[in-house]
Design an enzyme around this catalytic site. Structure first.
Site: not given
Length: 342
Positions: A117, A168, A170
């Site tokens: 994370h 996070h 992404h």
């Protein structure tokens, strides 16, 4: 790379891309009690301009800036199921629960680059970047085979200043049911250049930038990164392969490996500019699925709204209303700062 396709509790697809020598079982079950996905996007045409506008009212209820211990993109743990049922992963792609594009209006994926994370794309290993590229190429191929998909656009938004609501590491993949306006403009410029000069526009631009050198940020064996000569943003970089290819699926293994090294170098320079993580948008410009694939030239475009340590660029009247851009820095200054930061 090993690929495993599974399904979440509401029927959405999730795909694991693992780096180990042997496939992992990936047997974890999504234990959540989720309602059936009913998201439906609508595309309307602006009668004054002919531009397509996506209406996705269901996204008002999407997850918004959750605490780290409630992040839906982290692996699941005992008593805390997430969007990823497994307790760890390398790279994972799943259908977005709150998609901008859905049904006949396209498709939207979420791409998680790492299970960590607190990491970032810049902190990935070159091998992991290659795994991400393989995942994006795989999904480009699969989505391109769907009826109604006109173009596949993988991208990453980073930083709250850009509008990120999940921290996070992404990205996303949009499968558009139409060719977006920017792609159309790029293709038209390439078509005109070919007709007038008998050569490829991006090939000539790349050769010119490499010969000039003032706007070059970094170079590899198969890729070059440079600031475009009419940069719109305070930080604006194109990462271009030396060979014309239409999309990510067409890249060779050596080209992907070279990109990984070069792009990580660019991101390190970006974060070093102001000694803090740089907010940015980084998107892959790929060829349309069904036409002009000989005209298109795959490349990555990265730009940032940060123009100084404590200042952001806001789109004012000229940019927002008329799409006429005004930059406070010259492209040569931008490139020089990035080279120095490295």
């Amino acid at each position: 790379m090993n690929k495993a396709v599974r399904h979440l509790a509401d029927g959405r697809r999730i795909t694991y891309y693992d780096e180990g020598p042997r496939p992992l079982p990936r047997t974890a079950v999504d234990s959540r009690d989720l309602p059936e996905v009913t998201a439906v996007s609508e595309i309307r045409c602006d009668p004054l301009t002919g531009e397509q506008v996506v209406i996705a009212a269901h996204r008002q209820s999407r997850t918004y800036k959750p605490a780290a211990d409630l992040c839906p993109l982290c692996p699941s743990s005992l008593g805390r199921p997430t969007e990823v049922p497994e307790t760890d992963y390398d790279v994972v792609v799943f259908d977005n629960r709150f998609p901008s594009f859905s049904g006949e209006a396209g498709h939207a994926d979420v791409v998680c680059f790492t299970s960590d994370h607190d990491s970032s794309f810049r902190e990935l290993s070159p091998r992991r970047v290659c795994t991400v590229l393989e995942a994006l190429a795989d999904r480009t191929t699969e989505l391109s085979a769907r009826d109604g998909v006109a173009l596949v656009f993988p991208f990453e938004n980073r930083g709250e200043e850009i509008g990120v609501t999940l921290h996070h590491p992404h990205g996303q993949i949009y499968a558009y049911p139409f060719v977006p306006p920017r792609t159309e403009r790029l293709l038209q410029a390439a078509r005109t250049h070919r007709a007038e000069h008998g050569s490829e526009l991006l090939a000539d631009l790349l050769a010119s930038e490499r010969a000039d050198g003032r706007r070059i940020v970094a170079e590899g064996r198969y890729w070059s990164a440079f600031v475009p000569p009419a940069a719109k943003w305070p930080v604006h970089v194109l990462v271009v392969p030396h060979r014309q290819v239409p999309d990510l699926a067409a890249l060779t293994t050596p080209e992907r490996e070279d990109f990984a090294e070069l792009y990580l170098s660019v991101l390190r320079r970006c974060d070093a500019l102001y000694d803090r993580p740089l907010p940015y948008v980084a998107g892959w410009q790929q060829a349309p699925v069904h036409r002009d694939r000989d005209l298109a030239w795959l490349h990555l475009e990265l730009f940032s709204v940060r123009r100084a340590q404590d200042k952001l660029k806001y789109l004012a009247g000229s940019e927002s209303a008329m799409a006429v851009w005004i930059n406070d820095s010259t492209p040569e200054q931008i490139a020089d700062r990035l080279r120095t930061a490295g």
